[in-house]
Design a protein around this motif. Structure first.
Motif, PDB file in Angstrom:
ATOM      1  N   ARG A   1       0.942   3.949  -2.833  1.00  0.00           N
ATOM      2  CA  ARG A   1       0.662   5.656  -2.744  1.00  0.00           C
ATOM      3  C   ARG A   1       2.057   6.468  -3.180  1.00  0.00           C
ATOM      4  O   ARG A   1       1.533   7.366  -3.775  1.00  0.00           O
ATOM      5  CB  ARG A   1       0.516   5.671  -1.158  1.00  0.00           C
ATOM      6  N   ASP A   2       3.133   5.868  -2.897  1.00  0.00           N
ATOM      7  CA  ASP A   2       4.293   6.607  -3.245  1.00  0.00           C
ATOM      8  C   ASP A   2       4.345   6.741  -5.033  1.00  0.00           C
ATOM      9  O   ASP A   2       4.759   7.892  -5.440  1.00  0.00           O
ATOM     10  CB  ASP A   2       5.605   6.122  -2.927  1.00  0.00           C
ATOM     11  N   LYS A   3       3.811   5.538  -5.785  1.00  0.00           N
ATOM     12  CA  LYS A   3       3.894   5.931  -6.983  1.00  0.00           C
ATOM     13  C   LYS A   3       2.858   6.806  -7.545  1.00  0.00           C
ATOM     14  O   LYS A   3       3.161   7.527  -8.313  1.00  0.00           O
ATOM     15  CB  LYS A   3       3.544   4.341  -7.715  1.00  0.00           C
ATOM     16  N   ARG A   4       1.644   6.751  -6.985  1.00  0.00           N
ATOM     17  CA  ARG A   4       0.723   7.508  -7.381  1.00  0.00           C
ATOM     18  C   ARG A   4       1.042   9.035  -7.028  1.00  0.00           C
ATOM     19  O   ARG A   4       0.687   9.892  -8.025  1.00  0.00           O
ATOM     20  CB  ARG A   4      -0.620   7.372  -6.543  1.00  0.00           C
ATOM     21  N   ARG A   5       1.704   9.366  -6.053  1.00  0.00           N
ATOM     22  CA  ARG A   5       2.219  10.699  -5.577  1.00  0.00           C
ATOM     23  C   ARG A   5       3.271  11.162  -6.616  1.00  0.00           C
ATOM     24  O   ARG A   5       3.038  12.297  -7.124  1.00  0.00           O
ATOM     25  CB  ARG A   5       2.851  10.871  -4.246  1.00  0.00           C
ATOM     26  N   ALA A   6       4.029  10.260  -7.013  1.00  0.00           N
ATOM     27  CA  ALA A   6       5.153  10.464  -8.109  1.00  0.00           C
ATOM     28  C   ALA A   6       4.345  10.666  -9.241  1.00  0.00           C
ATOM     29  O   ALA A   6       4.932  11.681 -10.089  1.00  0.00           O
ATOM     30  CB  ALA A   6       6.020   9.485  -8.184  1.00  0.00           C
ATOM     31  N   ARG A   7       3.393  10.208  -9.798  1.00  0.00           N
ATOM     32  CA  ARG A   7       2.762  10.468 -11.047  1.00  0.00           C
ATOM     33  C   ARG A   7       2.231  11.617 -10.934  1.00  0.00           C
ATOM     34  O   ARG A   7       2.277  12.358 -11.824  1.00  0.00           O
ATOM     35  CB  ARG A   7       1.932   9.166 -11.231  1.00  0.00           C
ATOM     36  N   GLN A   8       1.454  11.997  -9.933  1.00  0.00           N
ATOM     37  CA  GLN A   8       0.798  13.249  -9.480  1.00  0.00           C
ATOM     38  C   GLN A   8       1.648  14.341  -9.763  1.00  0.00           C
ATOM     39  O   GLN A   8       1.403  15.470 -10.306  1.00  0.00           O
ATOM     40  CB  GLN A   8      -0.074  13.220  -8.394  1.00  0.00           C
ATOM     41  N   GLN A   9       2.796  14.190  -9.002  1.00  0.00           N
ATOM     42  CA  GLN A   9       3.840  15.503  -9.041  1.00  0.00           C
ATOM     43  C   GLN A   9       4.342  15.655 -10.288  1.00  0.00           C
ATOM     44  O   GLN A   9       4.746  16.720 -11.019  1.00  0.00           O
ATOM     45  CB  GLN A   9       5.067  15.053  -7.864  1.00  0.00           C
TER      46      GLN A   9
ATOM     47  N   LYS B   1       0.840  -1.151   0.000  1.00  0.00           N
ATOM     48  CA  LYS B   1      -0.125   0.027  -0.036  1.00  0.00           C
ATOM     49  C   LYS B   1       1.021   1.421   0.032  1.00  0.00           C
ATOM     50  O   LYS B   1       0.487   2.119  -0.566  1.00  0.00           O
ATOM     51  CB  LYS B   1      -0.808   0.141   1.090  1.00  0.00           C
ATOM     52  N   ARG B   2       1.940   1.194   0.741  1.00  0.00           N
ATOM     53  CA  ARG B   2       2.921   2.409   0.772  1.00  0.00           C
ATOM     54  C   ARG B   2       3.367   2.697  -0.656  1.00  0.00           C
ATOM     55  O   ARG B   2       3.464   3.789  -1.184  1.00  0.00           O
ATOM     56  CB  ARG B   2       3.853   2.308   1.988  1.00  0.00           C
ATOM     57  N   ARG B   3       3.917   1.497  -1.314  1.00  0.00           N
ATOM     58  CA  ARG B   3       4.627   1.513  -2.625  1.00  0.00           C
ATOM     59  C   ARG B   3       3.731   2.202  -3.521  1.00  0.00           C
ATOM     60  O   ARG B   3       3.989   3.098  -4.299  1.00  0.00           O
ATOM     61  CB  ARG B   3       5.179   0.238  -3.024  1.00  0.00           C
TER      62      ARG B   3
END
Length: 152
Positions: A44-52, A40-42
């Motif tokens: 979320r991190d992927k989604r945040r990176a994609r959003q940024q 779940k953490r990975r």
């Protein structure tokens, strides 16, 4: 013959049991994977990176690999447009020139060049095509945003 039917029935039961076992194996490990806090953490991190990356258009604009592909596409569409126009197929030529216009970094400058180099009839056809290009671009961008917002 009853022996063959029995054997076929037995084989079908074994195959069905194997399929059910494999499906159970897949469901169990997918459940374990989704329950894992690290997964779940990975995610979320992927989604945040994609959003940024989506929030910072400058990062995408200067991607050399992407720019090379766009440049190749631009040149290919210009060549195809010239080819169709030289054959007298104005509609197909305008189609390719409008594609080139949609990937061009400076569309106003390109339109000025087209105005001086294209026959007036063809240039008029291209100008009528521009609103359609804008609508298609907006639809593609909306679809891309929808796909990025999709949680799965």
């Amino acid at each position: 013959m009853p022996c063959v039917r029995t054997l076929l029935g037995l084989l079908a039961a074994v195959a069905a049991g194997g399929a059910v076992a494999f499906l159970g194996y897949c469901v169990y490990f997918d459940w374990k994977r989704r329950d894992d806090p690290a997964f779940k953490r990975r995610l979320r991190d992927k989604r945040r990176a994609r959003q940024q990356g989506a929030d910072d258009p400058g990062a995408q604009l200067w991607d050399p690999a992407r720019n090379e592909k766009l440049q190749e596409l631009f040149l290919q569409e210009i060549r195809m447009g010239e080819l169709w126009l030289s054959r007298g197929e104005h509609r197909m030529g305008v189609e390719h020139l409008s594609n080139a216009l949609s990937v061009c970094g400076q569309p106003r400058e390109l339109l000025k060049i087209f105005k001086h180099t294209l026959p007036p009839k063809v240039f008029e056809m291209l100008l009528h095509k521009i609103p359609l290009i804008c609508q298609q671009f907006e639809a593609d961008m909306n679809e891309q945003e929808y796909l990025e917002d999709d949680p799965d």
